[in-house]
Design an enzyme around this catalytic site. Sequence first.
Site, PDB file in Angstrom:
ATOM      1  N   ASP A 397       0.830  -1.194   0.000  1.00 55.06           N
ATOM      2  CA  ASP A 397       0.000   0.000   0.000  1.00 55.06           C
ATOM      3  C   ASP A 397       0.873   1.256   0.000  1.00 55.06           C
ATOM      4  O   ASP A 397       1.873   1.326   0.714  1.00 55.06           O
ATOM      5  CB  ASP A 397      -0.870  -0.012   1.264  1.00 55.06           C
ATOM      6  N   GLU A 437       1.390  -0.662  -5.156  1.00 55.44           N
ATOM      7  CA  GLU A 437       0.349   0.309  -5.491  1.00 55.44           C
ATOM      8  C   GLU A 437       0.993   1.573  -6.034  1.00 55.44           C
ATOM      9  O   GLU A 437       1.762   2.240  -5.343  1.00 55.44           O
ATOM     10  CB  GLU A 437      -0.493   0.694  -4.265  1.00 55.44           C
TER      11      GLU A 437
END
Length: 678
Positions: A397, A437
Amino acid sequence: MKHSMKHDRHGPRRLPLALCLALACSGASLWSSAARAASNDNNVEWNGLFHDQGPLYDSAAEPTASTPVTLTFRTFKGDITSANIKYYDSADSQFHWVPMHWVANDATGTYDLWQGTIPASGSEKYYRFQINDGSATAWYNAAGISSSEPAFGDFFIIPGFKTPDWMKNGVMYQVFPDRFYNGNPNNDVTDGQYTYAGCATEKHAWGTSVVANVSGCNTEVFFGGDLKGVIDKLGYIRHTLGADIVYLNPIFRSPSNHKYDTANYYRVDPAFGSNATLRRLIGAIHDQSQDPRGYLILDGVFNHSGDSNCWFGAQSYGTKRCRKPGADVSQASPYYSYYTFQHWPDSYSAFFGFPSMPKLDYGASGSATRNQIYGSYNSVMQTYLAPPYGIDGWRLDAAQYIDAGGNNGSDATNHQIMQEMRTAVLAANPNAEILGEFWGDASAWLDNGREWDGAMNYNGFTQPASEWICGVDYSGNGASITPSQLDGWLHGTRADLPTDVQQTMSNFLGSHDTSRFATRCGGDIWKTYLGLIFQMTYVGTPTIYYGDEYGMQGGADPDNRRTFDWSQATTANGAVALTQQLVRIRNQYPALRTGSFMTLLTDDAHDIYAYGRVDQANRIAVVLNGTGNTETVTVPVYELSVTDGSQLTDLLSGSKYTVSGGSVTLNVEGHYGAILAQ
Ligand code: CA
Ligand code: CA
């Protein structure tokens, strides 16, 4: 985690018009004109040129240091006088030339095939082709064709780099655990169970609003979904849909429903179950009696922790506490170096300034933070890769922001950390996937073979698919593109990446950070059908955000995280039935996963896009209709070396078409497609 203010969204690398894409300009008429007329006439017929790193054109998709790489290049028959590979070798920083030789014609007699071999060595190389017909020269590389030598966009050779085959060949299903299925009502968060960031928890009934009763408290709304629910519904994921990779949004102890503010990386959140539940889920996913076995990717939130993490220690959530005080409690804390304080204790670096998400400070190589997250055997990342868990990968993330000193990454330190992380992850599990990401062009983490395997493909799939099919971008803003623009966008974003990276990019119609695809498409389920056909036949790992397979509706966060409607989860729902059919087709035909990609048709007037997927075993033409009307389409399948008189079968409808004059003509329903295979 998305934060819309600062995400670095590079646009697609749109190619100059002068770079006519290899086959986008071609059409059926060429078969009877240029192809037949090709000769040594001081003119290279651009429409006949093709190479990519598919199995028919590249002998070693993932070479080691001892693997020579034989490249095959296609031209129209009799068109050219010579061809050369020109490659840059990072070992000596020099260009080298390899003359190519004619080896064969294709099955239709339309094309010549030329070959040359780049010798084996351990160094990275980048190659392009020089194609000559007498006094005329054309250049060809991953970016396209040009008359002058290109300055960028060469094909990659990265010896020793390999992305997981299971990721190339899999279909992924993304679950937001609180909203998927409640397998254990006894662990549900209850109304007012605790208060976090000024918000008391709210328990909402399944199927009701995701918006909190108290304004600004949406992240404290819970529905009761959990890991037992994923176990209970694994049959739906694995068998009804056929997906074999499960990607879970964060599951570790955290006070919010999204859990991107981790309180304890070593414990599954009690509302999701326990670490034993996670082990049971992994056991069920890895069950060897399933064919193929499944895979699990967890969401690693390593840019920042939550402020309730005992490393930080300003607040507490749950029962487990560190034995020593956190960094925000005492400057003598053993975790003090994990965070960056501008003025202790009240001013510290945080994810976009949100005080509930203090940013982790990775310091220098060998730092306590690096060892805690990935470097040591009991680090967070290695703990879950190793027994008794044995997960198959990490999704990273907000990975671009990971850094030292409170900086927001994307610099040399970020890349150094990512390289160390890859080394640590692969040491723990050599088949693990590292999925980053990044919303823009992620090639900085993907083009060197030392950081990620793939990325969430907002830039090269989600955005162009949304603009072409829905007429809006993934944020819902008006944006419409033609098939030609779509093709150029896809070609340009693929060219940024090594081929084995392209094949593991996560291609999703929507995610927990975008509005729902079905909502962006105005609720027209046929546009979901078209999106699914495109997704399941394109290059990259198809990734289904739970509910997109039946057309779940929803606007921006938190509305994109509605509860799953289990009444839709059968093949009585047309989109679910189509998903099942498409996954089976993809699983049956390796050409759809690792075959060449060849543009066949971009008909802007009729909004038709057609492309080929080809390997030794199969030649497949995918035809997509972007209009709402049935269109009659003539597809130049001779470009796939499909011969006249042979048949192609539409794997969706079962209809058969006989090739004549190098093409097949068929009717394609509006917002639907055909997958023509032989
Ligand atoms: Ca010629
Ligand atoms: Ca529950």
